[in-house]
Design an enzyme around this catalytic site. Structure first.
Site, mmCIF file in Angstrom:
data_model
loop_
_atom_site.group_PDB
_atom_site.id
_atom_site.type_symbol
_atom_site.label_atom_id
_atom_site.label_comp_id
_atom_site.label_asym_id
_atom_site.label_seq_id
_atom_site.Cartn_x
_atom_site.Cartn_y
_atom_site.Cartn_z
ATOM 1 N N THR A 77 21.963 -17.496 104.348
ATOM 2 C CA THR A 77 22.411 -18.733 103.696
ATOM 3 C C THR A 77 23.221 -19.565 104.687
ATOM 4 O OG1 THR A 77 24.297 -17.499 102.821
ATOM 5 C CG2 THR A 77 22.454 -17.914 101.310
ATOM 6 N N HIS A 120 18.710 -7.566 97.657
ATOM 7 C CA HIS A 120 19.246 -8.377 98.754
ATOM 8 C C HIS A 120 18.928 -7.864 100.137
ATOM 9 C CE1 HIS A 120 21.744 -11.445 96.792
ATOM 10 N NE2 HIS A 120 21.839 -10.560 95.814
ATOM 11 N N LYS A 155 23.523 -23.843 105.350
ATOM 12 C CA LYS A 155 24.725 -24.670 105.505
ATOM 13 C C LYS A 155 24.633 -25.492 106.787
ATOM 14 C CE LYS A 155 27.175 -20.736 103.566
ATOM 15 N NZ LYS A 155 27.928 -19.529 103.983
ATOM 16 N N LYS A 164 21.107 -8.663 113.136
ATOM 17 C CA LYS A 164 21.337 -10.103 113.303
ATOM 18 C C LYS A 164 21.318 -10.518 114.778
ATOM 19 C CE LYS A 164 24.049 -10.634 109.005
ATOM 20 N NZ LYS A 164 23.504 -11.811 108.291
ATOM 21 N N LYS A 166 28.391 -15.092 111.507
ATOM 22 C CA LYS A 166 27.864 -14.267 110.425
ATOM 23 C C LYS A 166 28.415 -12.873 110.638
ATOM 24 C CE LYS A 166 23.624 -15.433 111.742
ATOM 25 N NZ LYS A 166 22.828 -15.636 110.547
ATOM 26 N N ARG A 167 28.251 -11.968 109.652
ATOM 27 C CA ARG A 167 28.678 -10.595 109.883
ATOM 28 C C ARG A 167 28.038 -10.056 111.162
ATOM 29 N NH1 ARG A 167 31.865 -8.013 105.873
ATOM 30 N NH2 ARG A 167 31.726 -6.267 107.312
HETATM 31 C C1 LIG Z 1 27.460 -18.344 104.392
HETATM 32 C C2 LIG Z 1 28.387 -17.273 104.802
HETATM 33 C C3 LIG Z 1 27.885 -16.022 105.166
HETATM 34 C C4 LIG Z 1 26.405 -15.708 105.228
HETATM 35 O O1 LIG Z 1 25.935 -16.031 106.522
HETATM 36 P P1 LIG Z 1 24.520 -15.523 107.050
HETATM 37 O O2 LIG Z 1 24.364 -16.262 108.330
HETATM 38 O O3 LIG Z 1 23.505 -15.924 106.040
HETATM 39 O O4 LIG Z 1 24.622 -14.057 107.234
HETATM 40 C C5 LIG Z 1 28.781 -15.042 105.540
HETATM 41 N N1 LIG Z 1 30.107 -15.270 105.549
HETATM 42 C C6 LIG Z 1 30.625 -16.473 105.234
HETATM 43 C C7 LIG Z 1 32.101 -16.667 105.285
HETATM 44 C C8 LIG Z 1 29.791 -17.510 104.841
HETATM 45 O O5 LIG Z 1 30.319 -18.685 104.495
#
Ligand SMILES: *Cc1c(COP(=O)(O)O)cnc(C)c1O
Length: 827
Positions: free
Chosen positions: A672, A373, A676, A570, A564-565
């Site tokens: 991911t 990952h 979304k 990032k 995101k985190r």
């Molecule tokens: C989809 C999702 C992530 C992943 O987000 P990235 O932008 O791909 O890092 C992290 N936390 C939550 C709550 C999510 O729904």
């Protein structure tokens, strides 16, 4: 363990369990509310109604879950076990209602209580058993496996405390424990009769039998009980209900007995606590290893309990003949976290079932598959040999043996190359030798996959190049996906209805059909309907931001979102520098052509990640200055939304215009969140990183705002990186840095942003923030100008949703099933 000769009395009543085609739901809800829970009025809180409804739905899941299990058992088909330390499930109620097609029945049952599903669903606590992308991927995969009717069981840990709750105090992140089980978890069913026993500590004794065979006995261990809690996973309207089995650690009875009898009451209690500690809390580190002993205990506990579980089922059915075992089983390892399973399967086969090494190794290496990952070196797990020696002595022996045999293969491929042996060894030799868990996973698996095309190529060319040369056939790509049920049908019901109105509702089960939307991208009436939905979703998010941040967003402004985190790679920092640049334009009166925006940030920092926490503080301080400046109000509003989680994302992504996916190229394995947003009609501004590349390929370069260096260029740029020169030569960046360094955002908190400022100016900044700033600002300006042209933006928005077919986790799981698992759908 079950006594094999005991007579089995099959209780047939489950066949009379509630059927979804019978309208008993109203009665069941009433029964659970009045009798199971003993309530008589609804009151202020919707909690009891939520519980009653959850139990009502669970009744409908349990029967199908059992039927699915029976089916799998009776068929002797191949099945997969998905092993993951994290499952970021979020809420379950609405998802189950969608997948069981119960929406109308539920709404009509709730009329008697003068409420509706959306309101009751709010009472459910998120199951936050994961950090971020990796854990949410596991959750999306479970939904897709069930929806594709694949026999897949998820195995994880039932953490007492999930991902911490985040609040902000004076702009600083504060962490609070997430006691998510406090009000009960109505979805789970405990199965204490299927508890497994997991060994720790002790020592190994070897004895040789009359035939000259060596037997290893792991003795004087301190055992911990793994008690399973099963959570049903309904497929999309196909009658399948798979299982997520979460293990809870408990003390065995011996703890109490032996020590108790010896008069050591407090020691006995201390040990009981130690055992129960294992599944107490989720480690809140995303993409960074942490090396704590308790974490290794969690990893082994999950791996051992899950493998024992699968093997016990096999032995119950087919006895201790493992000849065909590998034909019927595969274990997918979600990152290296459960990679100790490689050695544990060997231990079980060798020690508990007395297989020969070669036979056991053949079974192991034809059943294990590993998903990588991350490319970040700091995330590569290593465990010290001395810790292993103490905690898992028998596993260490097995790892040594695996390594010795593997290194002799390496010697065959590269004769006399000691450096290669050193480089590929599962043991990193040094003063304190370490076990390289990724290498154990690769050597023990028949499949190694990355999670986006670029990521897999980078693994093969870089991090795992030697292994790729040794066995190229193991390596394959499986680009991530997200489930369109949760991330479109559930979170954006109005858009879902609009889509179904145009192309029918087949897209929910076969998301490739979403491409049929393309036909309407130029249709004015459709664009206006699309816009109306987006505006409504923006109003919903505006409410949330007002409630949680006391910041007024304006749905007529562009919603620019990065959630995101929080991590340096990032580059939330790059985003906030752009915000400062926009603010600087306002301050200079250079507002002609400035497109009004609301910029939203959200995300948790690992509690020990100093720079990530500083970045949160900077975002909050910048937001506060901008939001309090009346001159900025018509152009710019900024908010940091605390406690970003799955439920928040369900409100955020449908309301987003511009999705920020701006990691330093070569660092984000897939992402991911990007998918979304795309599904919900957001346009992406992003780098050529992770799955962004595939997103751009699918939607077309005209409908994606690209900027920044490529992964290859970034690698080159680091060799002679001079950010000071870039700051000097770029007026915009120069002004931003001057503002930042002047203390404009920390007037009464001197120097708190010095480390951030220095990181931007450092020639060893691995994230190349200054490098990508000029092209980021330029790309942002293009996006803003496009947004001004409403029709242009709507076309892009519709095209993004229409092109998101590839990013359904159904497609991803179909590929796992075809290429790695080789499963057949049930029925
Ligand atoms: C989809 C999702 C992530 C992943 O987000 P990235 O932008 O791909 O890092 C992290 N936390 C939550 C709550 C999510 O729904």
């Amino acid at each position: 363990m079950a006594n094999k000769s005991a007579p089995v009395c099959v209780v047939k009543h489950w066949q009379d369990a509630p059927k979804i085609d019978e309208d008993t739901l109203t009665d069941d809800l009433t029964r659970h509310f009045y009798y199971t829970l003993g309530r008589d009025k609804v009151g202020e809180s919707r909690l009891y109604l939520y519980h009653a409804l959850a139990l009502t739905i669970r009744d409908r899941l349990v029967a199908r879950c059992r039927a699915t299990k029976e089916h799998i058992k009776s068929q002797k088909t191949r099945k997969a076990a998905y092993l993951s330390l994290e499952f970021l499930m979020g809420r379950a109620l609405s998802n189950a209602v969608i997948n069981l097609d119960l929406h109308e029945q539920v709404q009509s049952a709730l009329q008697e209580y003068c409420t509706e599903l959306e309101e009751v669903a709010e009472a459910e606590h998120d199951a936050g058993l994961g950090n971020g992308g990796l854990g949410r991927l596991a959750a999306c995969f479970l939904d897709s496996c069930a929806s594709l009717a694949l026999p897949v069981i998820g195995y994880g840990l039932r953490y007492e405390f999930g991902m911490f709750n985040q609040t902000c105090e004076q702009g600083h992140q504060v962490e609070q424990p997430d006691n998510w089980l406090r009000e009960g978890h109505p979805w789970e069913l405990a199965a204490p009769e299927q508890a497994r026993r997991v060994k720790f500590f002790g020592h190994v004794e070897v004895h040789t039998d009359k035939q000259g065979r060596q037997h290893h006995e792991w003795l004087d261990t301190q055992d911990v009980l793994a008690v399973p809690y099963d959570v049903p996973v309904p497929g999309y309207r196909n009658g399948v209900v798979n299982t997520l089995r979460l293990w809870k650690s408990e003390a065995t009875d011996e703890f109490d007995l032996t020590e108790f009898n010896a008069g050591s009451y407090s020691e006995a209690v201390a040990k009981k606590n130690q055992a129960e500690q294992i599944t107490m809390v989720l480690y809140p580190n995303d993409a960074s290893e942490n090396g704590k002993e308790l974490r290794l205990r969690q990893q082994y506990f999950l791996s051992s309990a899950s493998l024992q579980d699968v093997i016990a089922t096999w032995v119950e059915q087919y006895g201790d003949d493992f000849k065909d075992f590998a034909d019927f089983h595969v274990f997918q390892l979600n990152d290296t976290h459960p990679s100790i399973a490689v050695a544990e399967l060997m231990r079980i086969l060798l020690d508990d079932y007395e297989l020969e090494w070669d036979e056991a190794w053949k079974i192991t290496t034809s059943t294990m598959a590993y998903t990588n990952h991350t490319l970040l070196p700091e995330a590569l797990e290593r465990w010290s040999v001395s810790l292993f020696q103490r905690l898992l002595p028998r596993l260490l022996e097995i790892i040594y043996e695996i390594n010795a045999r593997f290194l002799s293969e390496v010697a065959l491929k590269w004769p006399g190359d000691i450096e290669k042996q050193r480089a590929l060894s599962l043991i990193e030799e040094s003063e304190h030798p370490q076990i390289r868990m990724a290498y154990l996973a690769i050597v023990g698996s028949y499949s190694v996959n990355g999670v986006a095309a670029l990521h897999t190529e980078l693994l093969k060319a870089g991090l795992f190049n030697d292994f790729y040369q040794l066995c190229p056939e193991k390596f394959n790509n499986k680009t991530n996906g997200v489930t369109p049920r949760r991330w479109l049908s559930h979170c954006n019901p109005q858009l879902a209805a609009l889509i179904s109105e145009k192309i029918g509702d087949g897209w929910q089960a076969d998301f490739s059909k979403i491409s049929e939307l393309r036909r309407f991208y130029d249709n004015h009436a459709f664009q206006q309907q699309w816009l109306a939905v987006k505006q409504q979703n923006k109003r919903r998010l505006t409410e949330l931001v007002k409630q949680e941040c006391s910041v007024e967003f304006d749905p007529d402004m562009m919603f620019d979102v990065q959630v995101k985190r929080i991590h340096e790679y990032k580059r939330q920092l790059l985003n906030i520098l752009h915000v400062i640049h926009l603010y600087d334009r306002v301050c200079r009166g250079e507002v002609s052509g400035l497109v009004p925006r609301c910029v939203l940030f959200g995300g948790k920092a690992a509690p020990g990640y100093y720079m990530a926490k500083k970045i949160i503080k900077l975002i909050n301080n910048v937001a506060s200055v901008i939001n309090n400046d009346p001159a900025a109000k018509p152009y710019l509003r900024v908010a940091f939304l605390p406690n970003y989680n799955v439920s928040k994302m369900e409100v955020i992504c449908p309301a987003t215009d511009l999705s920020e996916q701006i990691s330093t190229a070569g660092k984000e394995a897939s992402g991911t969140g990007n998918m979304k947003f795309m599904m919900n009609g957001a346009v992406t501004i992003g780098t050529l990183d992770g799955a962004n590349i595939e997103i751009r390929d699918c939607v077309g370069a005209d409908n994606f705002y690209l900027f920044g260096l490529t992964a290859e260029e970034a690698q080159q740029a680091r060799l002679h990186y001079q950010p000071l020169k870039i700051i000097e030569s770029n007026q915009d960046l120069n002004r931003v840095m001057t503002l930042l360094e002047s203390g404009h955002f920390n007037l009464f908190e001197p120097n708190i942003f010095d480390d951030i400022i220095n990181s931007i100016k450092s020639s060893s900044d691995p994230w190349l923030v200054a490098q990508d700033f000029p092209s980021y600002v330029e790309s942002q300006e293009h996006a803003a100008q496009a947004y001004k042209d409403k029709e242009h933006w709507l076309r892009m928005s519709i095209l993004n949703t229409a092109a998101s077919g590839k990013f359904s986790s159904d497609r991803t799981i179909q590929e796992y099933s075809d290429d790695i698992w080789r499963l057949s759908p049930m029925q």
